[in-house]
Each structure stands twice: as structure tokens, then as C-alpha cells.
Design a protein around this motif. Structure first.
Motif, PDB file in Angstrom:
ATOM      1  N   ASN A 327       0.848  -1.187   0.000  1.00 29.96           N
ATOM      2  CA  ASN A 327       0.000   0.000   0.000  1.00 29.96           C
ATOM      3  C   ASN A 327       0.884   1.237   0.000  1.00 29.96           C
ATOM      4  OD1 ASN A 327       0.736   0.491   2.798  1.00 29.96           O
ATOM      5  ND2 ASN A 327      -0.806  -1.008   3.394  1.00 29.96           N
ATOM      6  N   LYS A 357      -5.101  -2.913  -5.237  1.00 30.86           N
ATOM      7  CA  LYS A 357      -4.148  -2.141  -4.456  1.00 30.86           C
ATOM      8  C   LYS A 357      -3.788  -0.845  -5.197  1.00 30.86           C
ATOM      9  CE  LYS A 357      -4.033  -4.971  -1.044  1.00 30.86           C
ATOM     10  NZ  LYS A 357      -4.596  -4.589   0.280  1.00 30.86           N
ATOM     11  N   PRO A 358      -3.268   0.159  -4.482  1.00 30.77           N
ATOM     12  CA  PRO A 358      -3.016   1.480  -5.079  1.00 30.77           C
ATOM     13  C   PRO A 358      -1.729   1.495  -5.906  1.00 30.77           C
ATOM     14  CG  PRO A 358      -2.402   1.527  -2.768  1.00 30.77           C
ATOM     15  CD  PRO A 358      -3.011   0.168  -3.017  1.00 30.77           C
ATOM     16  N   ALA A 361       0.098   4.899  -6.506  1.00 27.87           N
ATOM     17  CA  ALA A 361       0.725   5.462  -5.309  1.00 27.87           C
ATOM     18  C   ALA A 361       1.998   4.701  -4.947  1.00 27.87           C
ATOM     19  CB  ALA A 361      -0.256   5.434  -4.137  1.00 27.87           C
TER      20      ALA A 361
END
Length: 444
Positions: A327, A357-358, A361
Motif C-alpha cells: 500500500n 491495491k493502489p 501510489a
């Protein structure tokens, strides 16, 4: 069975509406029992305490509990739990540690005095739970939590350290009224289960706190909901920066302080990076809060910190580095650790992630800390194909080649570059597959 994480594999597993006719026998192997558990409940995750508490009561697991430290948070739970158990072990106590998920073997989840509990003991726990549950359906994680508590009770541990699997308030671990509880940090993960935003997630994680008992907050900027929920519960708040603090001293030492205690010359945790130092400070705050119940000498802190190791957490094995960051917050902490440890020798990145999931990012956090990247496909319905991962990461400037398998990416990353460091990250599953392959191919 590999890295079965409640937020990873279980959600992806198909629901089965009816349990099998019979449970495995008492002399069946551990794998047979784990397969059986995955068929017991109509849904692989069901937050809530009524069912698991009912079975725990039948087993007598809620009576006369050993001293219990519960650790929740988005990231840092595993290393914090491991360090807490180490400190109590080095102080001479008999200690049980429950963690999740595992990387290579289920037994990693349940350890006593630093040694994983064997198959026979875990199966004995499962047999006892199966007998006690009768018609109560339990999830895989609930079975495992009860098994850990049963093993610790049978071994008569002095202290049990319990890592929360998902959230806090409704996680199976929370059937135990912890003597102290830690929340490491609040990040944006598992929002489909815990609610949108840090305020909602903070409220759920604060559910591990108890009235009149220490509540350790490690996040330097916690959501207001975490603090307010702790106060509403009547917990004894200990917040970093106000009730306790820490700071580096020179290159290889640090100090921890509160209004009543100073540790002026501590060794750094063996797991490097600013996030690990912050987590270690929270663990010391928790242990200090429990000194009246389980006294710990200074020497235990000094010997436990350099001994802290945990597979898959900035795990360096020769040229190969492994980290289960999946994350945004974990990736940022990983990047911070890389920059503090390696200088100009940036590693090659092998990245595999799950579809929910990101990705952007995580890629943005790592792009300036790596020399190049191989994107890999992960199996299963939630596994993200390498080409899709490559496309999503491109907007952050993280550009590389997509591979259908982790094995092919590892071969390519090392071919012709015998000394280049390679970092494997993005998921527990990515690290698990890489570790197995590198062991089998004789490179670890």
C-alpha cells in the motif's frame, strides 16, 4: 499453502455454501485441516466476534488469560509484534506470538519462545476447536486465532502478543481484553471492509483499546477518530510526541523518553529505517506501560533490538532484497529506508501487485529509489497482469518491461548483472513466489 493473507487470498476464494460432511481425522496432516477450514464458511471473511467468542468460551480461552499485548495498524504490525515478543523473551518470560499472514509455512503464524509451533500441536488445536464449535461456522482466520490461543494456553505462556489480522474492533483477536494495545499507524487499506478514509479506519482500529488500560498510539498524526474513540472507551492514552518520544543519537544509537523514564543509549533495531525506529518506540511504550505486571530490565531492550528480524520486511539476503509493501504508506516507508541505506547503489525492482491495491501510489513512492523495473503478473482472480501493472505505473514515470511470471523476471533481473541488488516487492504473494523459486534454483 502459501502466503494466505486474509486481505489477499481469502477474499479471492470462491464461496462455498455447505461445509464438507466430515472433518479430517485427528491424525490427518496440517494441509488437510487447512483445506477443510477454507470450506467451512459461506464467506472467506466475516468480521464480527459473536461466533468466535462463543467457541472460545467453550474452550475456556477467555478465562485467566496470560498478559496480553494486542497490536493493530495498517503497517508495522508484524515487526512490532515480533519485537515485543523478543523483548519479553530476553527478559526471561515464556512468550507466545501470533502473526498473520505467513509467507512460506502456516506454522509461522504461531510461535512460542521464538520457535514455530509444529504441525502436530496445531492439528491438536484444530481438533479441539472442531469438537467445541459444533454447528458454529468459523472462517480460516478465526480457526487460526483460536488455535494460537489454545496453543498458548496449553503451553502456559506468561505473555501473549497478538497481531490483529484486519481492522481491530471486529477482528477475531479482539475477543481477548488486551492488557495494553498498540495502533502502529492508520493508512488507506482494506477500505471495502473498514470504511472510506482514515477517520473511518481509525475508529475501527481503536476498537482494540480497553477502559482503564494503556492505549499506545504510534502514528505521529493520528486521525481524530482514533483519539476520540480511545477517550470514549476510557483507555489510558499514550501518544508519540506528547506522552513518549524518541530521537536518534549519532549514527547508530537512539534514545526513548517519557515523563518518568529515559533510555538514553539504545541500539538501533536490526530492521532499518525511520519507520522501524518509530514502531520500536511504540513497542517500548507498551512494554513500559506493563512494567507493573511483567517487569522488564534495561538489558532486554538492549539485546532484543539488534536481534529483530522478520522475513519479507526489508529482508536482505545477499543481492536479493524482499519487502511485502503493498500500500502507499508501506511503499513510502520502504523508499525512505532504501534512501537511508543504499546511497547511490539503487536496486533493480521486481514488482507484482493485486488489482485492488493502489498501484499508482506505490509506483510513485518507489520510482526515484530504483534503477529499473520488471513488472510481473500475479496469479488468481485478484492478481494483476504484468502488462496492466506496467500501464498503470507508467503515469508515475516508473517504466519497464512486463513479464508473465515472477520467475522470468527474476532471471532477467540477474542475468549479466551478478552484483546488482534486486528488490522484490508489491505483495506477500510476490515475495512468497520469489523466495520459493530462488531457494529451489539454489540462489538463496
Amino acid at each position: 499453502m502459501g502466503a494466505v493473507a486474509e486481505g489477499l487470498i481469502q477474499v479471492a476464494m470462491p464461496s462455498r455454501m455447505a461445509p464438507p460432511a466430515t472433518a479430517p481425522s485427528a491424525d490427518a496432516g496440517l494441509d488437510a485441516w487447512l483445506d477443510y477450514q477454507q470450506q467451512l464458511h459461506a464467506r472467506p471473511i466475516e468480521l464480527g466476534l459473536d461466533r468466535v467468542r462463543a467457541v472460545a468460551e467453550r474452550l475456556g480461552l477467555l478465562e485467566r488469560c496470560p498478559l496480553t499485548l494486542t497490536i493493530a495498524g495498517t503497517n508495522g504490525k508484524g515487526s512490532s509484534s515480533t519485537l515485543a515478543a523478543l523483548i519479553y523473551q530476553h527478559a526471561g518470560y515464556h512468550v507466545g506470538l501470533y502473526r498473520s499472514p505467513h509467507l512460506l509455512r502456516y506454522n509461522e503464524r504461531i510461535s512460542i519462545d521464538g520457535a514455530d509451533v509444529g504441525d502436530d500441536r496445531i492439528v491438536a488445536a484444530f481438533v479441539a476447536i472442531e469438537h467445541a464449535r459444533r454447528d458454529v461456522p468459523l472462517t480460516y482466520f478465526e480457526f487460526g486465532t483460536l488455535a494460537a490461543l489454545w496453543c498458548f494456553r496449553q503451553a502456559r505462556v506468561d505473555v501473549q502478543v497478538l497481531e490483529v489480522g484486519l481492522g481491530g474492533r471486529l477482528d477475531a483477536v479482539n475477543i481477548i481484553d488486551a492488557d495494553a494495545a498498540v495502533v502502529t499507524n492508520i493508512g488507506l487499506d482494506h477500505q471495502d471492509w473498514l470504511g472510506e478514509g482514515r477517520e473511518a479506519i481509525g475508529r475501527e482500529k481503536a476498537g482494540v483499546f480497553r477502559a482503564g488500560r494503556p492505549a499506545i498510539v504510534v502514528d505521529p498524526a493520528p486521525p481524530a477518530s482514533l483519539i476520540q474513540t480511545a477517550r470514549d472507551l476510557g483507555a489510558l492514552l499514550y501518544c508519540v510526541g506528547s506522552d513518549y518520544d524518541f530521537r536518534p543519537v549519532g549514527l547508530d544509537r537512539w534514545q526513548w523518553s517519557s515523563s518518568s523514564r529515559l533510555y538514553p543509549d539504545l541500539p538501533l533495531p536490526a530492521l532499518p529505517g525511520p519507520a522501524q525506529l518509530r514502531n520500536a518506540a511504540g513497542v517500548i511504550a507498551a512494554v513500559e506501560s506493563l512494567q507493573p505486571h511483567r517487569p522488564v530490565p534495561d538489558s532486554a531492550f538492549h539485546s532484543a533490538l539488534p536481534a529483530l528480524q522478520l522475513a519479507g520486511r526489508f529482508d536482505r539476503r545477499g543481492r536479493w532484497w524482499f519487502d511485502v509493501a503493498h500500500n502507499a504508506e508501506a511503499a513510502a516507508a520502504l523508499a525512505e529506508t532504501l534512501q537511508s541505506q543504499i546511497g547511490q547503489d539503487r536496486p533493480w525492482l521486481v514488482l507484482g501487485m493485486l488489482s485492488d491495491k493502489p498501484v499508482e501510489a506505490v509506483a510513485a513512492a518507489l520510482v526515484s529509489s530504483v534503477s529499473g523495473v520488471s513488472f510481473v503478473s500475479l496469479p488468481g482472480p485478484r492478481g494483476l497482469p504484468g502488462a496492466s501493472l506496467q500501464a498503470r505505473a507508467a503515469s508515475t514515470g516508473l517504466v519497464g518491461t512486463a513479464f508473465d511470471t515472477i520467475e522470468a523476471a527474476l532471471d532477467e533481473a540477474s542475468a549479466g548483472h551478478p552484483s546488482r541488488p534486486v528488490l522484490v516487492t508489491g505483495s506477500f504473494l510476490t515475495v512468497e513466489v520469489a523466495l520459493r523459486y530462488l531457494h529451489q534454483s539454489g540462489r538463496l
